[in-house]
Design a protein around this motif. Structure first.
Motif, PDB file in Angstrom:
ATOM      1  N   THR A 144     -89.564 -56.576 -14.996  1.00  0.00           N
ATOM      2  CA  THR A 144     -88.807 -56.214 -16.296  1.00  0.00           C
ATOM      3  C   THR A 144     -89.672 -55.866 -17.441  1.00  0.00           C
ATOM      4  O   THR A 144     -90.632 -56.462 -17.570  1.00  0.00           O
ATOM      5  CB  THR A 144     -87.990 -57.633 -16.577  1.00  0.00           C
ATOM      6  OG1 THR A 144     -87.058 -58.006 -15.650  1.00  0.00           O
ATOM      7  CG2 THR A 144     -87.289 -57.318 -17.864  1.00  0.00           C
ATOM      8  N   THR A 165     -87.911 -57.443  -8.803  1.00  0.00           N
ATOM      9  CA  THR A 165     -87.352 -56.708  -9.916  1.00  0.00           C
ATOM     10  C   THR A 165     -88.552 -57.125 -11.100  1.00  0.00           C
ATOM     11  O   THR A 165     -89.113 -58.200 -11.473  1.00  0.00           O
ATOM     12  CB  THR A 165     -86.094 -57.205 -10.481  1.00  0.00           C
ATOM     13  OG1 THR A 165     -85.113 -56.832  -9.357  1.00  0.00           O
ATOM     14  CG2 THR A 165     -85.570 -56.419 -11.805  1.00  0.00           C
ATOM     15  N   THR A 188     -85.555 -47.934  -6.565  1.00  0.00           N
ATOM     16  CA  THR A 188     -86.042 -48.705  -5.911  1.00  0.00           C
ATOM     17  C   THR A 188     -87.161 -48.126  -5.011  1.00  0.00           C
ATOM     18  O   THR A 188     -86.912 -47.223  -4.335  1.00  0.00           O
ATOM     19  CB  THR A 188     -84.663 -49.386  -5.056  1.00  0.00           C
ATOM     20  OG1 THR A 188     -84.095 -50.007  -5.954  1.00  0.00           O
ATOM     21  CG2 THR A 188     -85.612 -50.563  -4.058  1.00  0.00           C
ATOM     22  N   TYR A 215     -88.134 -52.850  -7.895  1.00  0.00           N
ATOM     23  CA  TYR A 215     -87.410 -51.993  -8.862  1.00  0.00           C
ATOM     24  C   TYR A 215     -87.906 -52.351 -10.519  1.00  0.00           C
ATOM     25  O   TYR A 215     -87.907 -53.749 -10.734  1.00  0.00           O
ATOM     26  CB  TYR A 215     -86.007 -52.388  -8.956  1.00  0.00           C
ATOM     27  CG  TYR A 215     -84.921 -51.679  -9.601  1.00  0.00           C
ATOM     28  CD1 TYR A 215     -84.591 -50.417  -9.610  1.00  0.00           C
ATOM     29  CD2 TYR A 215     -84.190 -52.399 -10.795  1.00  0.00           C
ATOM     30  CE1 TYR A 215     -83.892 -49.595 -10.468  1.00  0.00           C
ATOM     31  CE2 TYR A 215     -83.280 -51.693 -11.587  1.00  0.00           C
ATOM     32  CZ  TYR A 215     -83.305 -50.428 -11.243  1.00  0.00           C
ATOM     33  OH  TYR A 215     -82.226 -49.583 -12.267  1.00  0.00           O
TER      34      TYR A 215
END
Length: 427
Positions: free
Chosen positions: A258, A256, A215, A183
């Protein structure tokens, strides 16, 4: 499916995208087609097997798709149950791709249907494509896709739907079940990114994934990977590499990513008024990571968090202070840093005349202290104007044309901020 998108109905878009994806399949691919809610209004059991998967061809599916007219309900759970019943009876495995622009409208629960079938041992992979659905309406569909060892995809437009269908048709039941999810997020919002997973142990070919602002799921054989992640949206944020990600046997992994960018809010002025300028953001390696032109108003540039130098070039002014560099600009993730820089100018206007009539001359302006030529222009028959940084200048004027034999004239001027100097030279 009668809803409009990009000037067409969703049905037209879906039919074109599905036909394209089916056309890309091999000629030997077994393929079937099931439609729901296309014959009767209000009938929760309006499900039709239009092309038999055991004998169906690509051409038959494409023809069947063209004839669909959405009329009725959205019996997702009942449709899934009917397809699964066929697999159970035939003792076959299959990849199921469900496309829907609506949520369940017949009180069914497709996730429960899929979970029960998997518990029973029926072998299938279920991908679900939500076409133009709101995120808050997709929980049950996501649950069903995960339970069906497949992926949920969110398609927002025609191009997006076509790409997703190609991905879904390539991820079949014969391939290992997804065991890793990714994600990508920037400042709290999901990003559409490409992921290249490089196996740093086995050295196999990179494994690819696209997240589509959601996702994303794929299969990573147990090993250690470096993820190279590239944003696909309009942003100056660079691709990043996330290292040493482990995929373990019989464990579902998640990462994840970022991209929490920071924003530089730039306003360039001249004597306190908005001014057109070029702005470059430069990283510690000397690479330009973002550029913008201000056109006299505030402009935002988005970059990865870090320490930068900002170079500003003022347009349409002359002198020694038309460029500046500001060091050690610290950009923080998810924050906006205001930057205001004010240039200073005065105005110099010159007319060249003989007998009260304007003549054409070449005007050259040199900064006195450095001897640098900073500006030049012709007066033509209307005079000319310069915006100059404050300072002392030498001005030279040379007549042209029929007056070219007239003597060159020179003089000095002192420019002050916000002041205007007008000079008429008589030859």
């Amino acid at each position: 499916m009668w809803g409009q998108m990009q000037g067409k109905t969703k049905m037209e878009i879906a039919a074109a995208a599905l036909s394209g994806a089916v056309g890309n399949l091999s000629e030997t691919q077994k393929i079937g087609f099931v439609a729901y809610g296309h014959r009767k209004e209000g009938d929760c059991k309006d499900v039709e097997f239009m092309v038999d998967a055991a004998t169906g061809t690509k051409k038959e599916v494409i023809e069947a798709v063209k004839g669909i007219k959405p009329l009725g309900k959205t019996p997702l759970a009942y449709s899934a149950a009917m397809v699964i019943d066929q697999l159970r009876a035939a003792k076959q495995k299959a990849t199921i791709i469900l496309i829907t622009d609506g949520i369940e409208s017949c009180d069914g629960n497709i996730c429960e249907i899929v979970e029960e079938a998997k518990d029973e041992g029926i072998d299938f992979k279920l991908h679900i494509i939500g076409f133009g659905l709101k995120a808050e309406d997709t929980q049950q569909l996501r649950c069903a896709a995960e339970a069906g060892d497949g992926s949920y995809f969110s398609a927002e437009n025609a191009e997006n739907l076509g790409e997703i269908l190609n991905v879904a048709t390539a991820s079949t039941v014969d391939k290992p079940a997804n065991n890793f999810s990714v994600y990508a997020v920037k400042n709290g919002l999901p990003m559409d990114v490409y992921v290249k997973a490089y196996d740093i142990v086995g050295k196999r070919e990179p494994i690819l994934l696209r997240t589509y602002q959601d996702t994303g799921y794929f299969y990573l054989p147990p090993s250690t990977y470096n993820f190279e992640v590239a944003p696909l949206e309009g942003s100056d944020v660079d691709r990043i590499t996330v290292r040493d990600i482990e995929s373990l046997e019989n464990v579902k992994g998640h990462q994840t990513i970022t991209f929490d960018a920071g924003t530089l809010d730039v306003l360039v002025t001249n004597n306190g008024q908005g001014w057109d300028s070029m702005v470059k953001v430069i990283d510690p390696n000397g690479e330009v990571v973002a550029t913008t032109r201000t056109y006299g108003v505030k402009k935002e540039v988005e970059v990865n968090p870090g320490l930068y130098k900002v170079a500003i070039q003022a347009l349409k002014m002359e002198g020694l202070q038309t460029n500046t560099e500001i060091d050690s600009i610290a950009i923080e993730a998810a924050k906006t840093l205001p930057l205001v820089y004010d240039f200073k100018t005065g105005e110099f206007e010159i007319f060249t005349q003989i007998g009260g009539e304007n003549i054409d001359c070449v005007v050259t302006i040199v900064e006195e202290q450095t001897g640098k030529n900073v500006a030049g222009s012709r007066t033509y028959l209307r005079g000319t104007k310069f915006l100059l940084n404050p300072g002392n200048y030498s001005v030279t004027s040379k007549p042209l044309g029929v007056h070219k034999d007239k003597a060159i004239q020179s003089f000095t001027i002192a420019i002050e901020q916000g002041e205007t100097i007008r000079k008429t030279l008589t030859f």
